[in-house]
Design a protein around this motif. Structure first.
Motif, PDB file in Angstrom:
ATOM      1  N   LYS A  25      51.899  62.326  46.872  1.00  0.00           N
ATOM      2  CA  LYS A  25      52.188  61.033  47.488  1.00  0.00           C
ATOM      3  C   LYS A  25      51.220  59.938  47.054  1.00  0.00           C
ATOM      4  CE  LYS A  25      54.300  63.077  51.555  1.00  0.00           C
ATOM      5  NZ  LYS A  25      54.194  63.268  53.007  1.00  0.00           N
ATOM      6  N   ILE A  26      49.946  60.298  46.817  1.00  0.00           N
ATOM      7  CA  ILE A  26      48.957  59.303  46.388  1.00  0.00           C
ATOM      8  C   ILE A  26      48.261  59.785  45.119  1.00  0.00           C
ATOM      9  CG2 ILE A  26      48.513  58.422  48.714  1.00  0.00           C
ATOM     10  CD1 ILE A  26      45.947  60.048  48.754  1.00  0.00           C
ATOM     11  N   ASN A  27      47.672  58.844  44.378  1.00  0.00           N
ATOM     12  CA  ASN A  27      47.008  59.180  43.113  1.00  0.00           C
ATOM     13  C   ASN A  27      45.492  59.148  43.219  1.00  0.00           C
ATOM     14  OD1 ASN A  27      49.497  59.368  41.862  1.00  0.00           O
ATOM     15  ND2 ASN A  27      49.507  57.211  41.311  1.00  0.00           N
ATOM     16  N   ILE A  28      44.956  58.264  44.060  1.00  0.00           N
ATOM     17  CA  ILE A  28      43.512  58.079  44.165  1.00  0.00           C
ATOM     18  C   ILE A  28      43.082  58.351  45.604  1.00  0.00           C
ATOM     19  CG2 ILE A  28      41.635  56.405  44.010  1.00  0.00           C
ATOM     20  CD1 ILE A  28      43.247  54.956  41.891  1.00  0.00           C
ATOM     21  N   ILE A  29      41.955  59.059  45.756  1.00  0.00           N
ATOM     22  CA  ILE A  29      41.401  59.325  47.079  1.00  0.00           C
ATOM     23  C   ILE A  29      40.149  58.477  47.236  1.00  0.00           C
ATOM     24  CG2 ILE A  29      40.444  61.058  48.613  1.00  0.00           C
ATOM     25  CD1 ILE A  29      42.023  63.139  47.014  1.00  0.00           C
ATOM     26  N   LYS A  30      40.199  57.491  48.136  1.00  0.00           N
ATOM     27  CA  LYS A  30      39.038  56.657  48.452  1.00  0.00           C
ATOM     28  C   LYS A  30      38.590  56.992  49.864  1.00  0.00           C
ATOM     29  CE  LYS A  30      39.779  52.407  45.857  1.00  0.00           C
ATOM     30  NZ  LYS A  30      39.958  50.959  45.999  1.00  0.00           N
ATOM     31  N   THR A  31      37.275  57.034  50.066  1.00  0.00           N
ATOM     32  CA  THR A  31      36.770  57.312  51.403  1.00  0.00           C
ATOM     33  C   THR A  31      35.480  56.552  51.666  1.00  0.00           C
ATOM     34  OG1 THR A  31      36.159  59.035  52.968  1.00  0.00           O
ATOM     35  CG2 THR A  31      35.489  59.366  50.691  1.00  0.00           C
ATOM     36  N   TRP A  32      35.272  56.236  52.913  1.00  0.00           N
ATOM     37  CA  TRP A  32      34.026  55.636  53.374  1.00  0.00           C
ATOM     38  C   TRP A  32      33.190  56.685  54.096  1.00  0.00           C
ATOM     39  CZ3 TRP A  32      38.283  52.878  52.476  1.00  0.00           C
ATOM     40  CH2 TRP A  32      38.163  51.602  51.943  1.00  0.00           C
ATOM     41  N   SER A  33      33.709  57.875  54.237  1.00  0.00           N
ATOM     42  CA  SER A  33      33.045  58.937  54.995  1.00  0.00           C
ATOM     43  C   SER A  33      32.061  59.684  54.097  1.00  0.00           C
ATOM     44  CB  SER A  33      34.089  59.902  55.559  1.00  0.00           C
ATOM     45  OG  SER A  33      33.458  60.968  56.205  1.00  0.00           O
ATOM     46  N   ARG A  34      30.823  59.190  54.061  1.00  0.00           N
ATOM     47  CA  ARG A  34      29.777  59.815  53.251  1.00  0.00           C
ATOM     48  C   ARG A  34      29.224  61.064  53.929  1.00  0.00           C
ATOM     49  NH1 ARG A  34      27.131  56.750  49.568  1.00  0.00           N
ATOM     50  NH2 ARG A  34      25.139  57.636  50.183  1.00  0.00           N
ATOM     51  N   SER A  35      29.455  61.199  55.236  1.00  0.00           N
ATOM     52  CA  SER A  35      28.889  62.320  55.980  1.00  0.00           C
ATOM     53  C   SER A  35      29.789  63.548  55.986  1.00  0.00           C
ATOM     54  CB  SER A  35      28.601  61.888  57.418  1.00  0.00           C
ATOM     55  OG  SER A  35      29.800  61.512  58.041  1.00  0.00           O
ATOM     56  N   CYS A  37      31.465  66.928  54.761  1.00  0.00           N
ATOM     57  CA  CYS A  37      31.049  68.045  53.913  1.00  0.00           C
ATOM     58  C   CYS A  37      32.125  68.332  52.869  1.00  0.00           C
ATOM     59  CB  CYS A  37      30.829  69.294  54.747  1.00  0.00           C
ATOM     60  SG  CYS A  37      29.179  69.434  55.369  1.00  0.00           S
ATOM     61  N   ILE A  38      31.683  68.852  51.752  1.00  0.00           N
ATOM     62  CA  ILE A  38      32.612  69.236  50.686  1.00  0.00           C
ATOM     63  C   ILE A  38      33.073  70.657  50.973  1.00  0.00           C
ATOM     64  CG2 ILE A  38      32.836  69.659  48.220  1.00  0.00           C
ATOM     65  CD1 ILE A  38      30.717  67.472  47.803  1.00  0.00           C
ATOM     66  N   ILE A  39      34.381  70.847  51.031  1.00  0.00           N
ATOM     67  CA  ILE A  39      34.961  72.155  51.299  1.00  0.00           C
ATOM     68  C   ILE A  39      35.658  72.656  50.037  1.00  0.00           C
ATOM     69  CG2 ILE A  39      35.177  71.729  53.771  1.00  0.00           C
ATOM     70  CD1 ILE A  39      38.071  71.019  53.360  1.00  0.00           C
ATOM     71  N   PRO A  40      35.979  73.944  49.961  1.00  0.00           N
ATOM     72  CA  PRO A  40      36.579  74.490  48.730  1.00  0.00           C
ATOM     73  C   PRO A  40      37.898  73.841  48.318  1.00  0.00           C
ATOM     74  CG  PRO A  40      35.762  76.271  50.088  1.00  0.00           C
ATOM     75  CD  PRO A  40      35.605  75.006  50.880  1.00  0.00           C
ATOM     76  N   ILE A  47      36.935  62.126  43.951  1.00  0.00           N
ATOM     77  CA  ILE A  47      36.997  61.354  45.188  1.00  0.00           C
ATOM     78  C   ILE A  47      36.111  60.132  45.016  1.00  0.00           C
ATOM     79  CG2 ILE A  47      36.514  61.378  47.663  1.00  0.00           C
ATOM     80  CD1 ILE A  47      37.012  64.369  47.622  1.00  0.00           C
ATOM     81  N   TYR A  48      36.644  58.970  45.330  1.00  0.00           N
ATOM     82  CA  TYR A  48      35.892  57.727  45.232  1.00  0.00           C
ATOM     83  C   TYR A  48      35.168  57.504  46.555  1.00  0.00           C
ATOM     84  CZ  TYR A  48      38.194  56.712  40.842  1.00  0.00           C
ATOM     85  OH  TYR A  48      38.623  56.765  39.550  1.00  0.00           O
ATOM     86  N   VAL A  49      33.821  57.581  46.531  1.00  0.00           N
ATOM     87  CA  VAL A  49      33.000  57.498  47.737  1.00  0.00           C
ATOM     88  C   VAL A  49      32.317  56.135  47.773  1.00  0.00           C
ATOM     89  CG1 VAL A  49      31.155  58.588  49.040  1.00  0.00           C
ATOM     90  CG2 VAL A  49      32.620  59.977  47.581  1.00  0.00           C
ATOM     91  N   HIS A  50      32.357  55.477  48.919  1.00  0.00           N
ATOM     92  CA  HIS A  50      31.770  54.151  49.072  1.00  0.00           C
ATOM     93  C   HIS A  50      30.256  54.246  49.158  1.00  0.00           C
ATOM     94  CE1 HIS A  50      31.244  50.109  50.960  1.00  0.00           C
ATOM     95  NE2 HIS A  50      32.198  49.843  50.084  1.00  0.00           N
ATOM     96  N   MET A  64      29.006  72.172  44.506  1.00  0.00           N
ATOM     97  CA  MET A  64      28.813  71.126  45.506  1.00  0.00           C
ATOM     98  C   MET A  64      29.295  71.531  46.898  1.00  0.00           C
ATOM     99  SD  MET A  64      30.053  67.781  43.505  1.00  0.00           S
ATOM    100  CE  MET A  64      29.336  67.207  41.994  1.00  0.00           C
ATOM    101  N   ILE A  65      29.921  72.681  47.038  1.00  0.00           N
ATOM    102  CA  ILE A  65      30.483  73.096  48.327  1.00  0.00           C
ATOM    103  C   ILE A  65      29.352  73.244  49.341  1.00  0.00           C
ATOM    104  CG2 ILE A  65      31.694  74.948  49.538  1.00  0.00           C
ATOM    105  CD1 ILE A  65      33.265  75.438  46.995  1.00  0.00           C
ATOM    106  N   GLY A  66      29.530  72.638  50.508  1.00  0.00           N
ATOM    107  CA  GLY A  66      28.542  72.693  51.573  1.00  0.00           C
ATOM    108  C   GLY A  66      27.651  71.476  51.626  1.00  0.00           C
ATOM    109  N   HIS A  67      27.640  70.665  50.570  1.00  0.00           N
ATOM    110  CA  HIS A  67      26.845  69.438  50.554  1.00  0.00           C
ATOM    111  C   HIS A  67      27.679  68.283  51.109  1.00  0.00           C
ATOM    112  CE1 HIS A  67      23.376  70.902  48.256  1.00  0.00           C
ATOM    113  NE2 HIS A  67      24.252  71.706  47.675  1.00  0.00           N
ATOM    114  N   LYS A  68      27.038  67.164  51.345  1.00  0.00           N
ATOM    115  CA  LYS A  68      27.727  65.971  51.849  1.00  0.00           C
ATOM    116  C   LYS A  68      28.194  65.111  50.674  1.00  0.00           C
ATOM    117  CE  LYS A  68      26.405  66.752  56.150  1.00  0.00           C
ATOM    118  NZ  LYS A  68      27.290  67.003  57.240  1.00  0.00           N
ATOM    119  N   LEU A  69      29.256  64.342  50.875  1.00  0.00           N
ATOM    120  CA  LEU A  69      29.764  63.457  49.824  1.00  0.00           C
ATOM    121  C   LEU A  69      28.760  62.364  49.486  1.00  0.00           C
ATOM    122  CD1 LEU A  69      33.500  62.981  50.781  1.00  0.00           C
ATOM    123  CD2 LEU A  69      32.620  64.032  48.719  1.00  0.00           C
TER     124      LEU A  69
END
Length: 95
Positions: A25-35, A37-40, A47-50, A64-69
């Motif tokens: 449905k979408i092509n790009i994932i943008k997020t403001w949620s830096r907190s 966690c990265i899951i499998p 992922i585009y992180v602000h 990177m699994i288990g770390h924050k974005l």
């Protein structure tokens, strides 16, 4: 790696965006949620992180699994060390 006893937090809207990305449905994932966690499920995605000013692309790897974005989207730019003064060491040893 994070402790197993701690609960991993992942933003619900980010999970919805990842699911809709996999469904096409979408092509790009943008997020403001830096907190979040990265899951499998995120492995292999970009992922585009602000960072406070713009969205920076973060390619998710298995390590990177288990770390924050937010750990991979830097908020400060390093412009180099000051050029003016250099430390000069006085070599006053007895010869």
């Amino acid at each position: 790696m994070k402790s197993i006893n701690k609960i991993l937090y992942c933003n619900y809207k980010l999970l919805k965006k990842v699911n809709s990305f996999y469904s096409g449905k979408i092509n790009i994932i943008k997020t403001w949620s830096r907190s979040s966690c990265i899951i499998p499920r995120f492995v292999g995605l970009t992922i585009y992180v602000h960072n406070g000013k713009r969205h920076l692309p973060v390619f998710i790897k298995r390590e990177m699994i288990g770390h924050k974005l937010g750990e991979f989207s830097f908020t400060r730019t390093f412009r180099g060390h000051p050029k003016g003064k250099k430390f000069v060491r006085n070599d006053r040893r007895k010869k």
